[in-house]
Scaffold this motif. Sequence first.
Motif, mmCIF file in Angstrom:
data_model
loop_
_atom_site.group_PDB
_atom_site.id
_atom_site.type_symbol
_atom_site.label_atom_id
_atom_site.label_comp_id
_atom_site.label_asym_id
_atom_site.label_seq_id
_atom_site.Cartn_x
_atom_site.Cartn_y
_atom_site.Cartn_z
ATOM 1 N N HIS A 74 42.186 46.367 38.561
ATOM 2 C CA HIS A 74 42.311 47.826 38.522
ATOM 3 C C HIS A 74 41.119 48.431 37.792
ATOM 4 O O HIS A 74 40.572 49.450 38.232
ATOM 5 N N THR A 100 47.260 46.861 42.137
ATOM 6 C CA THR A 100 47.175 45.437 41.816
ATOM 7 C C THR A 100 48.356 45.025 40.960
ATOM 8 O O THR A 100 49.136 45.855 40.506
ATOM 9 N N GLN A 101 48.439 43.725 40.727
ATOM 10 C CA GLN A 101 49.508 43.191 39.887
ATOM 11 C C GLN A 101 49.163 43.289 38.407
ATOM 12 O O GLN A 101 50.020 43.072 37.558
ATOM 13 N N SER A 102 47.911 43.591 38.093
ATOM 14 C CA SER A 102 47.493 43.644 36.688
ATOM 15 C C SER A 102 47.903 44.970 36.055
ATOM 16 O O SER A 102 48.242 45.926 36.740
ATOM 17 N N ARG A 103 47.833 44.991 34.722
ATOM 18 C CA ARG A 103 48.122 46.220 33.988
ATOM 19 C C ARG A 103 47.099 47.281 34.353
ATOM 20 O O ARG A 103 46.003 46.977 34.805
ATOM 21 N N ARG A 104 47.450 48.530 34.100
ATOM 22 C CA ARG A 104 46.495 49.618 34.354
ATOM 23 C C ARG A 104 45.250 49.437 33.494
ATOM 24 O O ARG A 104 45.339 49.031 32.344
ATOM 25 N N ASN A 108 46.779 52.282 40.695
ATOM 26 C CA ASN A 108 46.799 50.833 40.487
ATOM 27 C C ASN A 108 47.639 50.174 41.585
ATOM 28 O O ASN A 108 48.861 50.292 41.590
#
Length: 172
Positions: free
Chosen positions: A77, A68-72, A66
């Motif tokens: 992602h 990215t800034q998003s959650r897994r 991951n």
Amino acid sequence: RSHSLHHNFVSQFKRVMQWLMRIFFATTIGFQVPITHFASGKIILQGLVYSLALFGKLAVGFMVPNFTQSRRFSGFHLRDCLVTGFSMAAEGEFAFVIAVYAVDSGLIAKDLYASIVLAVLISTIIPPFLLRFTISWYDKKAQKTLEDAADIELQRNMSLSKDKELMGEIES
């Protein structure tokens, strides 16, 4: 001038080569697909089970790190995981070559060969469509996010200009 001539020759030659490759692929590989065996329920069931195993390559996509800034496994992602998994799941040509070798060498029965070919066909045909759908869905989602951000920025600019007008009226 010579470069232009060379470019045109390569371009035309590439088109002819692609056309010939399709014909040779269809005649060499396409004629080895045992379509008549696909009417058997046993072959279809085994082919579906084997295609589930081939779709196991999709699980490999979920090993993408991951960045990215998003959650897994959410947002971009998840997009990266699905694109990687569907891209890997669509590669079944090598399995087909091995199956042809195995049936020609007498290592596997023709029914098992038919099941394997059905699984390879399913896992080669379906994932590209799922990949295209995933990419277009995330593109639409990104476009909507951009449009929403532009609307918010426009409203913010309008609010700032109204504030400036009010400040100008108060000072007058």
